[in-house]
Design a protein around this motif. Structure first.
Motif, PDB file in Angstrom:
ATOM      1  N   UNK A 197       0.810  -1.212   0.000  1.00 19.65           N
ATOM      2  CA  UNK A 197       0.000   0.000   0.000  1.00 19.65           C
ATOM      3  C   UNK A 197       0.850   1.272   0.000  1.00 19.65           C
ATOM      4  N   UNK A 198       2.186   1.077   0.071  1.00 20.73           N
ATOM      5  CA  UNK A 198       3.135   2.207   0.069  1.00 20.73           C
ATOM      6  C   UNK A 198       2.946   3.113   1.269  1.00 20.73           C
ATOM      7  N   UNK A 199       2.502   2.565   2.394  1.00 19.84           N
ATOM      8  CA  UNK A 199       2.406   3.367   3.599  1.00 19.84           C
ATOM      9  C   UNK A 199       1.215   2.970   4.442  1.00 19.84           C
ATOM     10  N   UNK A 200       1.206   3.491   5.660  1.00 22.66           N
ATOM     11  CA  UNK A 200       0.096   3.198   6.564  1.00 22.66           C
ATOM     12  C   UNK A 200       0.590   2.637   7.883  1.00 22.66           C
ATOM     13  N   UNK A 201      -0.370   2.188   8.707  1.00 22.67           N
ATOM     14  CA  UNK A 201      -0.031   1.667  10.032  1.00 22.67           C
ATOM     15  C   UNK A 201      -0.995   0.549  10.389  1.00 22.67           C
ATOM     16  N   UNK A 202      -0.493  -0.464  11.081  1.00 25.26           N
ATOM     17  CA  UNK A 202      -1.353  -1.548  11.539  1.00 25.26           C
ATOM     18  C   UNK A 202      -0.706  -2.272  12.708  1.00 25.26           C
ATOM     19  N   UNK A 203      -1.520  -3.048  13.397  1.00 22.50           N
ATOM     20  CA  UNK A 203      -1.005  -3.855  14.508  1.00 22.50           C
ATOM     21  C   UNK A 203      -0.846  -5.280  14.022  1.00 22.50           C
ATOM     22  N   UNK A 204       0.308  -5.862  14.364  1.00 24.66           N
ATOM     23  CA  UNK A 204       0.554  -7.240  13.959  1.00 24.66           C
ATOM     24  C   UNK A 204       1.234  -7.973  15.108  1.00 24.66           C
ATOM     25  N   UNK A 205       1.324  -9.307  14.953  1.00 27.06           N
ATOM     26  CA  UNK A 205       2.011 -10.134  15.954  1.00 27.06           C
ATOM     27  C   UNK A 205       3.081 -10.935  15.237  1.00 27.06           C
ATOM     28  N   UNK A 206       4.290 -10.862  15.754  1.00 31.36           N
ATOM     29  CA  UNK A 206       5.405 -11.624  15.192  1.00 31.36           C
ATOM     30  C   UNK A 206       6.058 -12.404  16.324  1.00 31.36           C
ATOM     31  N   UNK A 207       6.115 -13.725  16.160  1.00 38.63           N
ATOM     32  CA  UNK A 207       6.734 -14.598  17.157  1.00 38.63           C
ATOM     33  C   UNK A 207       6.151 -14.359  18.547  1.00 38.63           C
ATOM     34  N   UNK A 208       4.836 -14.121  18.593  1.00 34.10           N
ATOM     35  CA  UNK A 208       4.153 -13.972  19.880  1.00 34.10           C
ATOM     36  C   UNK A 208       4.246 -12.591  20.467  1.00 34.10           C
ATOM     37  N   UNK A 209       4.893 -11.638  19.789  1.00 33.14           N
ATOM     38  CA  UNK A 209       5.002 -10.261  20.290  1.00 33.14           C
ATOM     39  C   UNK A 209       4.149  -9.345  19.419  1.00 33.14           C
ATOM     40  N   UNK A 210       3.382  -8.472  20.081  1.00 36.35           N
ATOM     41  CA  UNK A 210       2.519  -7.537  19.364  1.00 36.35           C
ATOM     42  C   UNK A 210       3.283  -6.245  19.065  1.00 36.35           C
TER      43      UNK A 210
END
Length: 276
Positions: free
Chosen positions: A236-249
């Motif tokens: 999307x060439x930019x923006x913000x979101x919440x994600x989880x990687x290896x159990x860390x948010x």
């Protein structure tokens, strides 16, 4: 005294001959012999008068009698050499004065000896040769001055180039130092940072990203393969979101940036949840 041709408006550009003799009849005879030649003729009745003419006029060739009451031809021509070394100087004399004339020729005060009585054709040929010699000397001097001016300009331009090069080297060194400092600062930030090129390839990871995402291949891999959860942000060439990687948010923000080549790349900033 000067020949009437001295009043010609074009005279300064013409080759100039100075005839010096204490006898007016000799001067008149010489002028008659040379009247059809293409140069300006000045006359002087003696060495001192000759020096006055030299002071008032640009002279190329001098022909002087040897035996004159106030100053001999050799003495006059020696003085002319000191004051006007670019003139071509010749003496007109009988053979009785040959020794003193030879000495003056050897020391460079006199270019050539012309004998009395003279042959008209021979005299004209000798004077013409003297003018050719003067023309060649002037051309050599002009070319030498041109070479010197060109060399001086090259030295100036080289100095400017060297100064510009040194300034560029200072700017480069400063830029490299600043870049190293920025890289060190970025590397020390306590949040993960990833750089992605326009094709989606991961090209930068700071120390915190390398530590937190050690289980994932980073540099040299595509973000869609290494961290699929953030691939949509890059797409999307930019923006913000919440994600989880290896159990860390994480709260991840994607920022489009311009590279040196004006292509757009992306900076991914991972803020661990709970960090303000």
């Amino acid at each position: 005294m000067s020949d009437i041709s001295a009043t010609d408006p074009d005279a300064p550009a013409r080759p100039t001959l100075l005839l010096v003799d204490d006898e007016d009849s000799i001067l008149s005879s010489l002028k008659r012999t040379l009247r059809r030649e293409a140069y300006r003729i000045l006359t002087a009745t003696g060495g001192r008068a000759g020096l006055d003419e030299l002071a008032r006029n640009r002279v190329d060739v001098i022909v002087s009698d040897q035996r004159m009451p106030d100053m001999s031809g050799v003495e006059f021509l020696r003085r002319a050499k000191e004051l006007y070394p670019d003139t071509v100087r010749m003496v007109l004399s009988g053979y009785s004065d040959l020794q003193s004339i030879t000495d003056a020729i050897n020391e460079g005060a006199i270019y050539k000896f012309l004998s009395k009585p003279w042959d008209d054709d021979m005299l004209k040929a000798e004077i013409e040769e003297a003018f050719q010699r003067k023309q060649l000397h002037d051309e050599n001097r002009r070319l030498n001055q041109q070479v010197q001016a060109t060399n001086a300009e090259l030295i100036r331009l080289n100095a400017q180039l060297q100064e510009a090069l040194e300034a560029q080297q200072r700017r480069t060194a400063l830029g490299e130092s600043a870049l190293a400092t920025v890289q060190e600062i970025v590397n020390c930030l306590p949040v993960p940072l990833l750089g992605v090129d326009p094709e989606g390839l991961l090209v930068f990871a700071n120390a915190d990203a390398t530590r937190r995402f050690a289980r994932h291949p980073l540099l040299g891999t595509f973000v869609a393969e290494a961290l699929p959860a953030v691939a949509e942000l890059v797409a999307q060439a930019g923006g913000e979101q919440r994600i989880s990687i290896d159990g860390c948010a994480y709260r991840v923000s994607c920022h489009a940036v311009d590279s040196i080549t004006l292509q757009r790349g992306y900076l991914l900033i991972f803020i661990p949840e709970g960090t303000k």
